[in-house]
Scaffold this motif. Structure first.
Motif, PDB file in Angstrom:
ATOM      1  N   VAL A  72       0.509  -1.102  -0.016  1.00 30.79           N
ATOM      2  CA  VAL A  72       0.007   0.104  -0.043  1.00 30.79           C
ATOM      3  C   VAL A  72       0.963   1.379   0.062  1.00 30.79           C
ATOM      4  O   VAL A  72       2.050   1.213   0.341  1.00 30.79           O
ATOM      5  N   THR A  73       0.296   2.336  -0.147  1.00 34.05           N
ATOM      6  CA  THR A  73       0.849   3.669  -0.048  1.00 34.05           C
ATOM      7  C   THR A  73       1.136   3.860   1.604  1.00 34.05           C
ATOM      8  O   THR A  73       0.846   3.442   2.406  1.00 34.05           O
ATOM      9  N   LYS A  74       1.974   5.052   1.634  1.00 33.27           N
ATOM     10  CA  LYS A  74       2.206   5.476   3.070  1.00 33.27           C
ATOM     11  C   LYS A  74       0.852   5.819   3.730  1.00 33.27           C
ATOM     12  O   LYS A  74       0.944   5.359   5.012  1.00 33.27           O
ATOM     13  N   THR A  81      -5.451   0.729   5.642  1.00 27.81           N
ATOM     14  CA  THR A  81      -6.475   0.538   4.588  1.00 27.81           C
ATOM     15  C   THR A  81      -5.884   0.218   3.292  1.00 27.81           C
ATOM     16  O   THR A  81      -4.823   0.665   2.791  1.00 27.81           O
ATOM     17  N   ALA A  82      -6.530  -0.658   2.581  1.00 25.84           N
ATOM     18  CA  ALA A  82      -6.006  -0.774   1.342  1.00 25.84           C
ATOM     19  C   ALA A  82      -7.207  -0.701   0.384  1.00 25.84           C
ATOM     20  O   ALA A  82      -7.910  -1.729  -0.330  1.00 25.84           O
ATOM     21  N   ALA A  87      -4.099   0.805  -2.324  1.00 22.02           N
ATOM     22  CA  ALA A  87      -3.494  -0.431  -2.569  1.00 22.02           C
ATOM     23  C   ALA A  87      -2.672  -0.310  -4.090  1.00 22.02           C
ATOM     24  O   ALA A  87      -3.130   0.198  -4.942  1.00 22.02           O
ATOM     25  N   LEU A  88      -1.249  -0.888  -3.889  1.00 23.01           N
ATOM     26  CA  LEU A  88      -0.489  -0.850  -4.895  1.00 23.01           C
ATOM     27  C   LEU A  88      -0.301  -2.143  -5.651  1.00 23.01           C
ATOM     28  O   LEU A  88       0.332  -2.158  -6.666  1.00 23.01           O
ATOM     29  N   HIS A 107       8.616   0.504   0.611  1.00 20.82           N
ATOM     30  CA  HIS A 107       7.725  -0.462   0.440  1.00 20.82           C
ATOM     31  C   HIS A 107       6.938  -0.689   1.609  1.00 20.82           C
ATOM     32  O   HIS A 107       7.440  -1.086   2.793  1.00 20.82           O
ATOM     33  N   TYR A 108       5.528  -0.306   1.560  1.00 17.49           N
ATOM     34  CA  TYR A 108       4.703  -0.533   2.966  1.00 17.49           C
ATOM     35  C   TYR A 108       3.726  -1.749   2.489  1.00 17.49           C
ATOM     36  O   TYR A 108       3.067  -1.826   1.571  1.00 17.49           O
TER      37      TYR A 108
END
Length: 154
Positions: A72-74, A81-82, A87-88, A107-108
């Motif tokens: 996911v993002t920061k 939350t995704a 969500a990446l 990378h999170y």
């Protein structure tokens, strides 16, 4: 003797090239694996801080029971939350899941099951910037030393 020195130099150059290309593999949390950590996210922060991640390294998420993992993002990491905007990667529901580090940006990763993330099942992986010169990794250095020892004994 001159031919031996040339060959030794060549072996060192080849080993250095291979060492720069070698990828390491890390299991998230080591023996803890990917689970709700007993003391919150300090377990994963401590684990990630002691590792030296490089581009191309593989990160393996292993779990049993009901868990998943998503990059996911920061914002997604901070809020656990995704969503479509945070969500990446697709949510991975099958263990083990291997992620290859493909950029030097942080990378999170989080678990999206119930409150697992809020209980500490999340990790940040910071990849080191590429060095100007390749660094010999342990395996390549061992192979080089063995090759040199064998050659010198000829």
């Amino acid at each position: 003797m001159g031919n031996k020195l040339v060959l030794i130099g060549w072996l060192m150059a080849v080993a250095t090239l291979f060492a720069g290309c070698a990828a390491d593999t890390y299991t998230v949390g080591d023996n803890l694996g990917w689970t709700i950590p007993p003391l919150g996210d300090v377990a994963y922060r401590t684990w990630a801080a002691k590792e030296d991640f490089d581009l191309g390294d593989n990160i393996i998420f292993r779990w049993s029971g009901t868990h998943d993992v998503v990059q996911v993002t920061k914002e997604g990491y901070d809020n656990c939350t995704a969503t479509n905007t945070t969500a990446l990667t697709p949510i991975q529901t099958t263990s083990p899941y291997t992620f290859t580090l493909n950029s030097t940006a942080p990378h999170y990763f989080i678990c999206t099951i119930e409150n697992h993330c809020r209980l500490g099942q999340k990790v940040t992986i910071q990849t080191e910037a590429s060095a100007a010169a390749p660094v010999l990794k342990t395996g390549a250095l061992s192979a080089l030393l063995l090759a040199l020892a064998a050659f010198i004994s000829l």
